[in-house]
Design a protein around this motif. Sequence first.
Motif, mmCIF file in Angstrom:
data_model
loop_
_atom_site.group_PDB
_atom_site.id
_atom_site.type_symbol
_atom_site.label_atom_id
_atom_site.label_comp_id
_atom_site.label_asym_id
_atom_site.label_seq_id
_atom_site.Cartn_x
_atom_site.Cartn_y
_atom_site.Cartn_z
ATOM 1 N N LYS A 108 0.856 -1.186 0.000
ATOM 2 C CA LYS A 108 0.000 0.000 0.000
ATOM 3 C C LYS A 108 0.896 1.241 0.000
ATOM 4 C CE LYS A 108 -3.834 -2.413 1.314
ATOM 5 N NZ LYS A 108 -3.919 -3.462 0.406
ATOM 6 N N PHE A 109 0.537 2.248 -0.796
ATOM 7 C CA PHE A 109 1.292 3.489 -0.805
ATOM 8 C C PHE A 109 0.429 4.619 -1.349
ATOM 9 C CE2 PHE A 109 2.084 1.339 -4.797
ATOM 10 C CZ PHE A 109 2.067 2.333 -5.751
ATOM 11 N N LYS A 110 0.927 5.847 -1.233
ATOM 12 C CA LYS A 110 0.222 7.029 -1.717
ATOM 13 C C LYS A 110 1.119 7.762 -2.700
ATOM 14 C CE LYS A 110 -2.409 7.524 2.501
ATOM 15 N NZ LYS A 110 -2.770 8.350 3.641
ATOM 16 N N VAL A 111 0.504 8.510 -3.618
ATOM 17 C CA VAL A 111 1.254 9.305 -4.587
ATOM 18 C C VAL A 111 0.732 10.737 -4.573
ATOM 19 C CG1 VAL A 111 1.820 7.378 -6.123
ATOM 20 C CG2 VAL A 111 -0.293 8.636 -6.483
ATOM 21 N N THR A 112 1.628 11.677 -4.831
ATOM 22 C CA THR A 112 1.241 13.076 -4.971
ATOM 23 C C THR A 112 1.038 13.343 -6.454
ATOM 24 O OG1 THR A 112 2.559 13.669 -3.048
ATOM 25 C CG2 THR A 112 1.945 15.457 -4.540
ATOM 26 N N CYS A 113 -0.132 13.857 -6.806
ATOM 27 C CA CYS A 113 -0.462 14.112 -8.204
ATOM 28 C C CYS A 113 -0.804 15.586 -8.380
ATOM 29 C CB CYS A 113 -1.641 13.252 -8.642
ATOM 30 S SG CYS A 113 -1.297 11.492 -8.555
ATOM 31 N N VAL A 114 -0.397 16.149 -9.523
ATOM 32 C CA VAL A 114 -0.587 17.564 -9.802
ATOM 33 C C VAL A 114 -1.629 17.746 -10.896
ATOM 34 C CG1 VAL A 114 0.581 19.674 -10.568
ATOM 35 C CG2 VAL A 114 1.800 18.031 -9.131
ATOM 36 N N GLU A 115 -2.545 18.678 -10.677
ATOM 37 C CA GLU A 115 -3.606 18.977 -11.645
ATOM 38 C C GLU A 115 -3.019 19.185 -13.041
ATOM 39 O OE1 GLU A 115 -7.012 22.387 -12.428
ATOM 40 O OE2 GLU A 115 -5.877 22.405 -10.578
ATOM 41 N N GLY A 116 -3.635 18.548 -14.032
ATOM 42 C CA GLY A 116 -3.212 18.664 -15.425
ATOM 43 C C GLY A 116 -2.229 17.599 -15.859
ATOM 44 N N GLU A 117 -1.568 16.929 -14.899
ATOM 45 C CA GLU A 117 -0.664 15.835 -15.243
ATOM 46 C C GLU A 117 -1.475 14.538 -15.279
ATOM 47 O OE1 GLU A 117 2.788 15.839 -12.738
ATOM 48 O OE2 GLU A 117 3.417 17.802 -13.453
ATOM 49 N N HIS A 118 -0.794 13.407 -15.490
ATOM 50 C CA HIS A 118 -1.477 12.123 -15.573
ATOM 51 C C HIS A 118 -1.182 11.276 -14.351
ATOM 52 C CE1 HIS A 118 -1.285 13.397 -19.807
ATOM 53 N NE2 HIS A 118 -2.507 12.898 -19.822
ATOM 54 N N PHE A 119 -2.175 10.460 -13.960
ATOM 55 C CA PHE A 119 -1.931 9.517 -12.869
ATOM 56 C C PHE A 119 -0.845 8.544 -13.316
ATOM 57 C CE2 PHE A 119 -6.173 10.952 -11.615
ATOM 58 C CZ PHE A 119 -5.989 11.137 -10.257
ATOM 59 N N PRO A 120 0.109 8.222 -12.421
ATOM 60 C CA PRO A 120 1.234 7.361 -12.788
ATOM 61 C C PRO A 120 0.822 5.887 -12.880
ATOM 62 C CG PRO A 120 1.329 7.870 -10.456
ATOM 63 C CD PRO A 120 0.189 8.671 -11.039
ATOM 64 N N PRO A 121 1.642 5.093 -13.589
ATOM 65 C CA PRO A 121 1.396 3.642 -13.599
ATOM 66 C C PRO A 121 1.648 3.078 -12.210
ATOM 67 C CG PRO A 121 3.487 4.150 -14.643
ATOM 68 C CD PRO A 121 2.823 5.465 -14.346
ATOM 69 N N THR A 122 0.990 1.967 -11.887
ATOM 70 C CA THR A 122 1.158 1.372 -10.571
ATOM 71 C C THR A 122 2.316 0.386 -10.519
ATOM 72 O OG1 THR A 122 -0.417 -0.389 -11.040
ATOM 73 C CG2 THR A 122 -1.277 1.618 -10.011
ATOM 74 N N GLY A 123 2.797 -0.041 -11.662
ATOM 75 C CA GLY A 123 3.924 -0.953 -11.697
ATOM 76 C C GLY A 123 3.538 -2.393 -11.385
ATOM 77 N N GLY A 124 2.270 -2.692 -11.291
ATOM 78 C CA GLY A 124 1.833 -4.061 -10.989
ATOM 79 C C GLY A 124 0.902 -4.597 -12.047
ATOM 80 N N ARG A 125 0.529 -5.840 -11.875
ATOM 81 C CA ARG A 125 -0.407 -6.466 -12.808
ATOM 82 C C ARG A 125 -1.736 -6.634 -12.147
ATOM 83 N NH1 ARG A 125 3.170 -10.816 -16.014
ATOM 84 N NH2 ARG A 125 5.086 -9.744 -15.737
#
Length: 45
Positions: free
Chosen positions: A28-45
């Motif tokens: 489990k983890f959290k990510v910081t996301c900035v308006e206008g950018e894209h959500f990052p890949p999770t790196g998992g399947r």
Amino acid sequence: MADQHKPGETVKTSGIYKVVKEGGGGPKFKVTCVEGEHFPPTGGR
């Protein structure tokens, strides 16, 4: 229930988002996301 987003979608509101992998596996983890950018890949399947 909170809105759910998928990797690659455009971030509409900057903030810290909890990552929930499909099937509930992995660390489990959290990510910081900035308006206008894209959500990052999770790196998992």
